[in-house]
Design a protein around this motif. Structure first.
Motif, PDB file in Angstrom:
ATOM      1  N   GLU A  88       5.706   4.054   1.840  1.00 15.86           N
ATOM      2  CA  GLU A  88       6.281   5.255   2.465  1.00 15.86           C
ATOM      3  C   GLU A  88       7.011   4.910   3.761  1.00 15.86           C
ATOM      4  O   GLU A  88       8.034   5.506   4.081  1.00 15.86           O
ATOM      5  N   SER A 122       0.863  -1.180   0.000  1.00 19.54           N
ATOM      6  CA  SER A 122       0.000   0.000   0.000  1.00 19.54           C
ATOM      7  C   SER A 122       0.899   1.230   0.000  1.00 19.54           C
ATOM      8  O   SER A 122       2.105   1.141   0.256  1.00 19.54           O
ATOM      9  N   ARG A 123       0.332   2.388  -0.262  1.00 15.78           N
ATOM     10  CA  ARG A 123       1.113   3.629  -0.248  1.00 15.78           C
ATOM     11  C   ARG A 123       1.741   3.831   1.133  1.00 15.78           C
ATOM     12  O   ARG A 123       2.906   4.209   1.250  1.00 15.78           O
ATOM     13  N   ASP A 153       7.587   7.734  -7.195  1.00 10.59           N
ATOM     14  CA  ASP A 153       6.256   7.426  -7.725  1.00 10.59           C
ATOM     15  C   ASP A 153       6.304   6.234  -8.690  1.00 10.59           C
ATOM     16  O   ASP A 153       5.441   5.365  -8.649  1.00 10.59           O
ATOM     17  N   PHE A 212       6.733   3.011  -6.799  1.00  8.25           N
ATOM     18  CA  PHE A 212       5.473   2.600  -6.185  1.00  8.25           C
ATOM     19  C   PHE A 212       4.534   1.988  -7.223  1.00  8.25           C
ATOM     20  O   PHE A 212       3.895   0.976  -6.974  1.00  8.25           O
ATOM     21  N   GLU A 213       4.472   2.593  -8.393  1.00  6.63           N
ATOM     22  CA  GLU A 213       3.559   2.128  -9.439  1.00  6.63           C
ATOM     23  C   GLU A 213       4.001   0.810 -10.089  1.00  6.63           C
ATOM     24  O   GLU A 213       3.174   0.092 -10.640  1.00  6.63           O
TER      25      GLU A 213
END
Length: 119
Positions: A43, A38-39, A84, A87-88
């Motif tokens: 993080e 998850s984000r 980013d 993450f993607e």
């Protein structure tokens, strides 16, 4: 509990799982092909690596698999853009395994010396 994010087919992920298994340390394995971080988890790992390395740039570099065939697509991006993209495209761009011990400790890639200090 230790979380191991990786791929079933990854040699390094298998080595990490074997490391913890041999020491009878319980792990939660998450196959990134089935379910990505998850984000918040991403993080948290990035923040832990930032504390360990001293900078966001070094933390992102530590998380990035520079041997990946997809690395060229992010090599020249700014750190925020690289973060980013990582993450993607977790299964394609992250250095595996990502191992997390709670919210404050994380590693990217094989890091047995660090793992030995985890209880």
């Amino acid at each position: 509990m230790i979380q191991v994010f990786g791929l079933h087919k990854s040699f390094d992920t298998k080595a990490a799982l074997r490391f913890f298994s041999e020491r009878r340390i319980p792990v939660q394995f998450v196959d990134l092909k089935e379910k990505e971080m998850s984000r918040g988890e991403f993080e948290s790992v990035l923040s832990s690596l930032k504390k360990a390395t001293g900078s966001l740039s070094l933390a992102i570099e530590a998380m990035t698999d520079t041997k990946s065939k997809d690395y060229a697509s992010i090599a020249y991006l700014y750190d925020s853009e690289k973060g980013d993209k990582l993450f993607e495209n977790q299964a394609k761009l992250l250095k595996l395994p990502i191992c997390r011990n709670g919210k404050d400790a994380a590693t990217a890639g094989l890091a047995q010396k660090v793992w030995e200090s985890w209880k």
